[in-house]
Write a protein that holds these residues in place. Structure first.
Motif, PDB file in Angstrom:
ATOM      1  N   SER A 186      -3.447   5.758   1.206  1.00 28.17           N
ATOM      2  CA  SER A 186      -2.598   6.291   0.137  1.00 28.17           C
ATOM      3  C   SER A 186      -1.165   6.492   0.622  1.00 28.17           C
ATOM      4  N   TYR A 187      -1.001   6.958   1.855  1.00 29.14           N
ATOM      5  CA  TYR A 187       0.343   7.162   2.413  1.00 29.14           C
ATOM      6  C   TYR A 187       1.052   5.827   2.578  1.00 29.14           C
ATOM      7  N   ALA A 188       0.332   4.821   3.076  1.00 26.22           N
ATOM      8  CA  ALA A 188       0.933   3.503   3.286  1.00 26.22           C
ATOM      9  C   ALA A 188       1.362   2.876   1.965  1.00 26.22           C
ATOM     10  N   ILE A 189       0.540   3.021   0.927  1.00 28.01           N
ATOM     11  CA  ILE A 189       0.882   2.470  -0.387  1.00 28.01           C
ATOM     12  C   ILE A 189       2.170   3.097  -0.907  1.00 28.01           C
ATOM     13  N   ALA A 190       2.262   4.417  -0.834  1.00 23.96           N
ATOM     14  CA  ALA A 190       3.456   5.110  -1.324  1.00 23.96           C
ATOM     15  C   ALA A 190       4.694   4.689  -0.535  1.00 23.96           C
ATOM     16  N   ASN A 191       4.557   4.566   0.782  1.00 24.96           N
ATOM     17  CA  ASN A 191       5.680   4.135   1.625  1.00 24.96           C
ATOM     18  C   ASN A 191       6.206   2.774   1.218  1.00 24.96           C
ATOM     19  N   ILE A 192       5.298   1.822   1.088  1.00 24.87           N
ATOM     20  CA  ILE A 192       5.694   0.449   0.803  1.00 24.87           C
ATOM     21  C   ILE A 192       6.335   0.330  -0.577  1.00 24.87           C
ATOM     22  N   ILE A 193       5.895   1.154  -1.524  1.00 21.20           N
ATOM     23  CA  ILE A 193       6.470   1.113  -2.874  1.00 21.20           C
ATOM     24  C   ILE A 193       7.891   1.672  -2.871  1.00 21.20           C
ATOM     25  N   VAL A 194       8.109   2.789  -2.178  1.00 22.69           N
ATOM     26  CA  VAL A 194       9.387   3.490  -2.252  1.00 22.69           C
ATOM     27  C   VAL A 194      10.476   2.802  -1.437  1.00 22.69           C
ATOM     28  N   ILE A 195      10.134   2.266  -0.273  1.00 23.89           N
ATOM     29  CA  ILE A 195      11.158   1.743   0.635  1.00 23.89           C
ATOM     30  C   ILE A 195      12.079   0.715  -0.030  1.00 23.89           C
ATOM     31  N   PRO A 196      11.558  -0.315  -0.724  1.00 24.45           N
ATOM     32  CA  PRO A 196      12.479  -1.314  -1.290  1.00 24.45           C
ATOM     33  C   PRO A 196      13.348  -0.803  -2.432  1.00 24.45           C
ATOM     34  N   ILE A 197      12.953   0.294  -3.095  1.00 24.39           N
ATOM     35  CA  ILE A 197      13.761   0.799  -4.218  1.00 24.39           C
ATOM     36  C   ILE A 197      14.603   2.007  -3.818  1.00 24.39           C
ATOM     37  N   SER A 198      14.590   2.349  -2.535  1.00 23.84           N
ATOM     38  CA  SER A 198      15.290   3.557  -2.100  1.00 23.84           C
ATOM     39  C   SER A 198      16.799   3.443  -2.304  1.00 23.84           C
ATOM     40  N   SER A 199      17.380   2.256  -2.073  1.00 28.34           N
ATOM     41  CA  SER A 199      18.829   2.117  -2.252  1.00 28.34           C
ATOM     42  C   SER A 199      19.215   2.266  -3.714  1.00 28.34           C
ATOM     43  N   ASN A 201      13.431  -3.079   6.141  1.00 28.22           N
ATOM     44  CA  ASN A 201      12.529  -1.981   6.522  1.00 28.22           C
ATOM     45  C   ASN A 201      11.151  -2.152   5.888  1.00 28.22           C
ATOM     46  N   MET A 202      11.120  -2.617   4.634  1.00 29.86           N
ATOM     47  CA  MET A 202       9.838  -2.840   3.979  1.00 29.86           C
ATOM     48  C   MET A 202       9.028  -3.904   4.718  1.00 29.86           C
ATOM     49  N   MET A 203       9.711  -4.950   5.208  1.00 32.73           N
ATOM     50  CA  MET A 203       8.999  -6.012   5.915  1.00 32.73           C
ATOM     51  C   MET A 203       8.369  -5.496   7.200  1.00 32.73           C
ATOM     52  N   ARG A 204       9.025  -4.551   7.864  1.00 26.14           N
ATOM     53  CA  ARG A 204       8.427  -3.971   9.075  1.00 26.14           C
ATOM     54  C   ARG A 204       7.144  -3.223   8.732  1.00 26.14           C
ATOM     55  N   GLN A 205       7.175  -2.431   7.653  1.00 28.83           N
ATOM     56  CA  GLN A 205       5.982  -1.682   7.257  1.00 28.83           C
ATOM     57  C   GLN A 205       4.862  -2.629   6.810  1.00 28.83           C
ATOM     58  N   LEU A 206       5.221  -3.657   6.025  1.00 21.23           N
ATOM     59  CA  LEU A 206       4.211  -4.631   5.595  1.00 21.23           C
ATOM     60  C   LEU A 206       3.634  -5.376   6.791  1.00 21.23           C
ATOM     61  N   GLY A 207       4.485  -5.709   7.757  1.00 25.53           N
ATOM     62  CA  GLY A 207       3.995  -6.374   8.963  1.00 25.53           C
ATOM     63  C   GLY A 207       2.979  -5.524   9.701  1.00 25.53           C
ATOM     64  N   GLY A 208       3.243  -4.213   9.755  1.00 24.22           N
ATOM     65  CA  GLY A 208       2.289  -3.316  10.399  1.00 24.22           C
ATOM     66  C   GLY A 208       0.954  -3.286   9.679  1.00 24.22           C
ATOM     67  N   SER A 209       0.985  -3.193   8.353  1.00 25.98           N
ATOM     68  CA  SER A 209      -0.264  -3.172   7.576  1.00 25.98           C
ATOM     69  C   SER A 209      -1.020  -4.478   7.721  1.00 25.98           C
TER      70      SER A 209
END
Length: 520
Positions: A51-64, A399-407
């Motif tokens: 659940s934490y990973a899903i929320a992270n990946i969703i928010v990161i690309p729209i943060s700007s 930054n999103m690509m780094r998180q997706l790469g980890g998952s």
């Protein structure tokens, strides 16, 4: 800005990013404790991570976009408050699904901190010193996931799992107070028209990324496409992501401006950052499991293995930033980082069941220096070909690509480990025959030892001897499968290296880092 105020601002903002990154990995060591305390299965408890990973990946690309729409200062401080409140709620959750829900909210607050913190740190430094800003922020990016499992293990040693979340509360309160004092609101640069909420794009992003993350996190445990809901979510992820890409490329005011990927440097950097994310998160995942489950290292000793590398990496990050500012080509530094990570993977693939703590120090130092060499250059490469107004969006996508790469990397190695364990076990078992003299002697010796020490009957002693032999086979198969997994991840780094040829002729100096994230 005075030197003291600059120091406090950087420490405050980077602390917020480190809190978020620590929480991506700190709960990994506490799943069994949570399950036992809350009466949940391990499968249910693993949703705390998902659940934490899903929320992270969703928010990161729209943060700007959200920072521009809401005001960066308000968005940053609000995200810290949301993260802190959600951490308190996680620590006091009374059942597993309440914890999962609060963990998702925590991820929404935490995901916003990474890119926003990066922008604030860059803006705080004068133009000539933004390479140092990259290094300082890189320290947080590197240390967060690395110390998470160690900190989690220490907390479990001295108190309960609840404090894995509650420890964020005093830190979050302090960071909030300091941010209110130190963080300023920049002048708006986007028109009100361009900040209209793209609800369709947001919905497609949530559906596509959310479904993909569940598939990656849960696929191995659910036997992938043999499970109905995994197969269905795979279709949902594909449809959602394709729809999201099409919509964002055709709508006038997208929530995520994918058009910035027309930049060759950003596209190459995104792929390389994806691979780097794989390496960072899989190595953080594989190393402690290998050391604890197979070599039986204590939790604290396992955590201390990374300390020498982490200390050296801090100096490597600063030296990397200075090298870039002096004109060393970015692709050269990235290539060195990729080669060092392959060296780490190769050394780890040679470890046996007799390995001690000393055998881990050199490869882990190589890993730490590798990530240090990659953190700053990949950020610089990502933004080097972008217009000033696109830089914040490009950094968020990176930054999103780094998180997706980890998952993706963790899902890949989990599947690979299960497959290779079966292969190695079968290969070992085929050599254990009753007619083999060595096997017969080992069984006889083990049987006599069990009978003499435990005083069991001969038949029970023979059964126990076979069980011990089977355990030994499983241990050896496990070690070999982890050796293979390290080598697999290192191979991905070698395969990705030729992409650097696409940007080798560029000569980015300090300029890409200078404009970096400040103009958005």
């Amino acid at each position: 800005m005075s030197t003291l105020r600059l120091f406090l601002l950087c420490a405050t903002v980077i602390s917020a990013a480190v809190m978020e990154l620590i929480d991506t990995s700190i709960v990994n060591v506490a799943l069994s404790h949570m399950g036992g305390n809350l009466g949940a299965t391990l499968a249910d408890t693993s949703w705390v991570i998902t659940s934490y990973a899903i929320a992270n990946i969703i928010v990161i690309p729209i943060s700007s976009f959200l920072a521009a729409r809401l005001g960066r200062r308000r968005y940053f401080i609000g995200s810290i408050i949301l993260f802190t409140v959600a951490s308190a709620l996680c620590g006091t959750a009374g059942n597993i699904w309440t914890l999962v829900a609060f963990r998702f909210i925590q991820g929404l607050g935490g995901g916003a901190l990474l890119s926003t913190s990066q922008v604030i740190v860059f803006e705080a430094f004068p133009v000539a010193k933004r390479g140092i800003a990259s290094a300082l922020f890189g320290i947080g990016v590197f240390t967060g996931p690395t110390i998470g499992p160690t900190l989690g293990g220490y907390i479990l040693d001295v108190t309960s799992w609840n404090w894995i979340f509650l420890v964020n509360v005093p830190i979050g309160i302090l960071v909030t107070i300091l941010s209110i004092w130190l963080v300023a609101e920049p002048a708006p640069t986007a028109s009100r028209e361009s900040l209209r909420m793209d609800w369709i794009g947001l919905l497609l992003l949530v559906v596509g990324i959310g479904a993909l993350q569940v598939v990656l996190e849960r696929g191995q445990e659910e036997d992938w496409f043999q499970t109905t809901y995994i197969a269905q979510l795979s279709v949902v992820a594909a449809v959602g992501l394709v729809g999201f890409i099409w919509w964002e490329l055709t709508t006038e005011f997208p929530i995520v401006n994918l058009r910035v990927l027309k930049s060759k440097t950003l596209a190459v950097a995104a792929v390389l950052t994806f691979v780097t994310g794989m390496g960072l998160f899989t190595s953080v995942y594989l190393t402690p499991v290998f050391a604890q489950r197979l070599l039986h290292f204590p939790v604290l000793d396992t955590g201390l293995l990374s300390v020498p590398g982490a200390i050296i990496a801090i100096f490597a990050l600063i030296l990397t930033a200075r090298a870039l500012q002096s004109g060393v080509p970015i692709p050269v530094v990235i290539a060195l980082g990729f080669l060092l990570f392959f060296g780490f993977s190769w050394r780890m693939s040679l470890l046996s069941g007799l390995a001690g703590k000393g055998d881990f120090y050199l490869p882990l130092i190589m890993r730490s220096v590798s990530i240090a060499l990659l953190t700053v250059p990949l950020t610089a490469l990502a933004v080097s070909g972008l217009a000033p107004q696109d830089i914040a969006q490009g950094a968020a996508l990176n930054n999103m690509m780094r998180q997706l790469g980890g998952s993706f990397g963790i899902a890949l190695v989990n599947t690979f480990l299960a497959t290779q364990f079966a292969v190695h076990r079968q290969a070992l078992v085929t050599h254990l025959t009753a007619g083999d003299l060595n096997v017969s002697e080992r069984l006889a010796a083990t049987t006599n030892l069990v009978a003499s020490r435990m005083g069991t009957a001969p038949v029970e002693a023979v059964q126990r001897a076979y069980q011990l032999l089977d355990s030994r086979v499983n241990l050896q198969a496990g070690i070999q499968s982890y050796n293979d997994a390290f080598l697999l991840v290192g191979g991905c780094f070698l395969i990705a290296m030729p992409l650097l040829l696409l940007v080798l002729r560029r000569r980015p100096g300090a300029a890409p880092v200078v404009v970096s994230l400040s103009d958005h």
